[in-house]
Enzyme design. Structure first.
Site, PDB file in Angstrom:
ATOM      1  NE  ARG A 276      -3.141  -1.133   3.156  1.00 21.20           N
ATOM      2  CZ  ARG A 276      -3.540  -0.537   4.274  1.00 21.20           C
ATOM      3  NH1 ARG A 276      -4.106   0.668   4.224  1.00 21.20           N
ATOM      4  NH2 ARG A 276      -3.367  -1.109   5.434  1.00 21.20           N
TER       5      ARG A 276
ATOM      6  CE1 TYR B 237      27.762  26.469  -0.910  1.00 22.44           C
ATOM      7  CE2 TYR B 237      29.478  26.895  -2.535  1.00 22.44           C
ATOM      8  CZ  TYR B 237      28.820  26.027  -1.690  1.00 22.44           C
ATOM      9  OH  TYR B 237      29.200  24.706  -1.619  1.00 22.44           O
TER      10      TYR B 237
END
Ligand code: UD1
Ligand code: MG
Length: 448
Positions: free
Chosen positions: A15, A346
């Site tokens: 499922r 960054y």
């Protein structure tokens, strides 16, 4: 008393509608199998045996990555829970302590509950619960406080189906007795499977005692679908938020903050709304994590202020009183005490020294398309806005870079490095250009 854990994890989980084995689907950033292993680990087991089947390679990898003493055995065909437990028999030859069977898809069994099962005075102890809807669970047939047998829903009579006390699947018994009883089970039942649950009736018939320890339905919550996976995550989050607030962490809007199984947050840290903690985060006391930040695999020391809108990626190590501001990404970098990376930057594969200041828009160009390279920034450095630091490169203590510079070679201590096109100025040229452009626009609109 020595303990052996047997965790059943061979099922496919149809499922879930997934390529991946069910027990590896994550709850709070960790496979549900790991939640079950952690619950069992609180008993300090001598052996942990995981029964894998579907996706056994991946299950083995995840299980041993979490606990390298865990042993994984294979159940090639899923012939039932009893057959599954029997696969652990050879791994436990000579072990005469207690075996506890858990399910890999039942992540929330509490340590105290397992301890209560170990302490219960009976040969075989089953964990029972009374669910709001008993559905298709196995039913516990009691005689006073003594457990007579377990009957599976499919095999149960209407009267047995009306029983409210259900089987969670968790069972505890001396290992030799458990395997001896399992050897006697058959598969002559409605499912044609070897039922673990049959050991109760067999135990009673051979003069052994059996009883039940009960728990809340929430503890035995099993995951069979994506919806149940989400519900399990929600339950985990609710508990973790409460636990952290009790431990002295301020959550401004608790229901918007998401934690991982292993998140550690110190006292008097404040977490603003909409923060996500991936796996492997430790935040010390007195830090502030501002709104919309995402942290994983990182450490934030005392007094750090992170965000809003910051992203801390794995390998980020922030010392005390570091400031990471908005739209800043840090990866695999050590930022020393009092350093600041406040805007739009960054910093990856880098070290930043004490009290250095990284200007807005700075980028460590760490990747050349093939390899990663390191940027070493000393202490008390001032990196001008929009500096590109082309790694490998190092900037000495007390040095400075001019805004907009592309730094490709090492800068020595206390030096100023500049690398940008020289500025050119043409007097009156702007005015002339404006006039030309306006005249052109006027000609075009007359023409159309
Ligand atoms: C089982 C119990 C039932 C109980 C219910 C609780 C039996 C016979 N029935 O039923 O009494 O109320 O759990 O949820 O034990 N597994 C294997 N190999 C197998 C079969 C199962 O590893 O061959 C694993 C599954 O992956 C799962 C667990 O065992 O994690 C339980 O199996 P499942 O098929 O869900 O059992 P139920 O029919 O729900
Ligand atoms: Mg089930």
């Amino acid at each position: 008393m020595a303990v052996a854990l047997i965790i059943l994890a061979a099922g496919k989980g149809t499922r879930m509608n997934s390529e991946n084995p069910k027990v590896l689907h994550p709850i709070a950033g960790a496979p549900m199998l790991v939640h079950a292993m952690n619950a069992g680990a609180t008993l300090d087991p001598e052996h942990t045996v995981i029964v894998a089947g579907h996706g056994a390679d991946a299950v083995t990898k995840a299980a041993t990555a979490h606990d390298d003493t865990a042993k994984v055995v294979l159940q090639t065909e899923q012939l039932g829970t009893g057959h599954a437990v029997l696969q652990a028999k050879d791994s436990l030859t000579g072990f005469d302590g207690k075996a506890i069977v858990l399910y890999g898809d039942t992540p929330f069994v509490q340590p105290e509950t397992l301890q209560a099962m170990l302490d219960a005075e009976a040969d075989v102890v089953v964990l029972g619960f009374e669910p709001a809807d008993a559905g298709r669970y196995g039913r516990l047939v009691m005689d006073g406080t003594s457990l007579e047998r377990i009957v599976e829903y499919k095999d149960a009579s209407p009267i047995e189906r009306s029983l409210k006390l259900c089987n969670s699947g968790v069972i505890c018994a001396p290992a030799p007795l458990l395997f001896d009883l399992l050897d006697q089970t058959g598969n002559d039942n409605a499912s044609g499977e070897y039922y673990l649950t049959d050991v109760i009736g067999l135990a009673r018939r051979s003069g052994h005692s059996a009883t039940v320890v009960t728990c809340d339905e929430a503890e035995t919550l099993g995951v069979n679908s994506r919806a149940e996976l989400a519900a399990a995550d929600a339950l985990f989050q609710t508990r973790k938020r409460v636990e952290l607030m009790e431990d002295g962490v301020t959550l401004v809007a608790p229901e918007t903050v998401y934690f991982a199984l292993d998140t550690i947050i110190g006292r008097d840290t404040l977490i603003e709304p909409n923060v996500v903690f991936g796996p492997g985060v430790t935040v010390e006391s007195g830090a502030t994590i501002r709104a919309f930040s995402h942290l994983e695999g990182c450490h934030v020391a005392r007094g750090g202020i992170i965000g809003p809108y910051a992203r801390l990626r794995p390998g980020t190590e922030l010392s005390e009183d570091v400031r990471i501001g908005n739209f800043v990404e840090i990866k695999n970098a050590q930022i020393a005490e009092g350093a600041k990376v406040n805007h739009l930057s960054y910093i990856g594969d880098a070290g930043v020294g004490v009290k250095s200041n990284i200007g807005a828009g700075t980028i460590t160009c760490n990747y050349d398309g093939v390899m990663k390279h390191y940027t070493d920034i000393g202490s008390n450095v001032f990196i001008g806005s929009n500096t590109m630091l082309v790694a490998p490169v190092s900037i000495g203590d007390g040095a400075m870079t001019g805004s907009g510079s592309v730094i490709t070679s090492d800068v020595e201590s206390n030096a100023l490095a500049l690398s940008r096109a020289p500025q050119v100025e043409k007097p009156g040229m702007a005015r002339k250009l404006f006039d030309m452009l306006k005249a052109k626009k006027a000609r075009q609109s007359r023409g159309s």
